[in-house]
Motif scaffolding. Structure first.
Motif, PDB file in Angstrom:
ATOM      1  N   PRO A 125      74.998 -43.510  76.013  1.00 57.97           N
ATOM      2  CA  PRO A 125      74.683 -43.644  74.589  1.00 57.97           C
ATOM      3  C   PRO A 125      73.514 -44.601  74.372  1.00 57.97           C
ATOM      4  O   PRO A 125      73.304 -45.531  75.154  1.00 57.97           O
ATOM      5  N   LYS A 126      72.762 -44.343  73.311  1.00 58.16           N
ATOM      6  CA  LYS A 126      71.694 -45.254  72.911  1.00 58.16           C
ATOM      7  C   LYS A 126      72.351 -46.594  72.584  1.00 58.16           C
ATOM      8  O   LYS A 126      73.418 -46.643  71.970  1.00 58.16           O
ATOM      9  N   ASP A 184      76.572 -50.045  71.442  1.00 55.85           N
ATOM     10  CA  ASP A 184      76.219 -48.647  71.695  1.00 55.85           C
ATOM     11  C   ASP A 184      76.499 -47.793  70.474  1.00 55.85           C
ATOM     12  O   ASP A 184      77.449 -48.067  69.731  1.00 55.85           O
ATOM     13  N   GLU A 185      75.670 -46.757  70.321  1.00 56.17           N
ATOM     14  CA  GLU A 185      75.960 -45.787  69.259  1.00 56.17           C
ATOM     15  C   GLU A 185      77.318 -45.173  69.541  1.00 56.17           C
ATOM     16  O   GLU A 185      77.738 -45.028  70.687  1.00 56.17           O
ATOM     17  N   TYR A 186      78.021 -44.864  68.495  1.00 51.36           N
ATOM     18  CA  TYR A 186      79.326 -44.236  68.594  1.00 51.36           C
ATOM     19  C   TYR A 186      79.133 -42.736  68.793  1.00 51.36           C
ATOM     20  O   TYR A 186      78.398 -42.082  68.038  1.00 51.36           O
ATOM     21  N   ILE A 187      79.762 -42.207  69.816  1.00 50.29           N
ATOM     22  CA  ILE A 187      79.681 -40.774  70.090  1.00 50.29           C
ATOM     23  C   ILE A 187      81.080 -40.194  69.919  1.00 50.29           C
ATOM     24  O   ILE A 187      81.999 -40.560  70.654  1.00 50.29           O
TER      25      ILE A 187
END
Length: 188
Positions: A125-126, A184-187
């Motif tokens: 993740p970004k 981190d971006e949430y995926i």
């Protein structure tokens, strides 16, 4: 204290396994206490843990040599337990179950793990690495996001942030565990 208690809990659970062949094998316990001293209790009940004499590491290494174990089963869930003490048993040429310190260490640091994965073509993740006193707020990742201390296990310090107003408390919480925090971006 959390990891010490967790390690004792896991060791007790393993020792309670009814499938252990106590007629063929001898089982010994080595406990590393919070102050760095070691003990060799007869078993892992609270009374035995308290009663076992404590000794410095050098004396403990001598005791381990006297025991001459065939194998060591580590139940230490702190970073030192997964790295330093595994390395010690490696140096003593005592086989142990599980991974070696050099394979565990990178996985104990979420930022390093993420860099290694990404460098080897694994999608990650970004995100950003934050450092207490240097960069304490993310600039490229927006909510929803996940905040996590770099060097914690067992989900300690992790927060899923869905609203902007929850970000500051989540960062404070994570920084309470580690001066380095991954966001981190949430995926989903």
């Amino acid at each position: 204290e959390f990891y010490h208690d967790l390690s004792i809990l896991y060791a007790r659970a393993c020792d309670a396994c009814k499938d252990l062949d106590r007629e063929r094998f001898d089982f010994h316990f080595a406990v590393v206490h919070m102050d760095g001293r070691w003990s060799f209790p007869a078993n892992l009940d609270e009374k035995s843990l308290v009663a076992a004499p404590r000794m410095p590491m050098a004396a403990a290494i001598c005791r381990i040599s006297q025991l001459n174990p065939d194998v060591m089963v580590p139940h230490m869930f702190c970073v030192e337990g997964m790295t330093r003490f595994r390395s010690l048993f490696d140096l003593l040429e005592i086989p142990f179950l599980g991974n070696h310190d050099y394979t565990v260490w990178p996985a104990t640091d979420k930022a390093v793990t993420k860099q290694l994965l990404e460098a080897n073509g694994v999608s990650v993740p970004k995100g950003e690495l934050l450092q207490k006193g240097k960069k304490e707020r993310p600039s490229s990742v927006r909510v929803p996001l996940v905040v996590k201390p770099c060097n914690e296990d067992n989900s300690r310090g992790i927060t899923l942030v869905r609203r902007e107003e929850d970000l500051a408390p989540a960062l404070d919480y994570a920084f309470g565990f580690d001066p380095r925090v991954v966001v981190d971006e949430y995926i989903a």
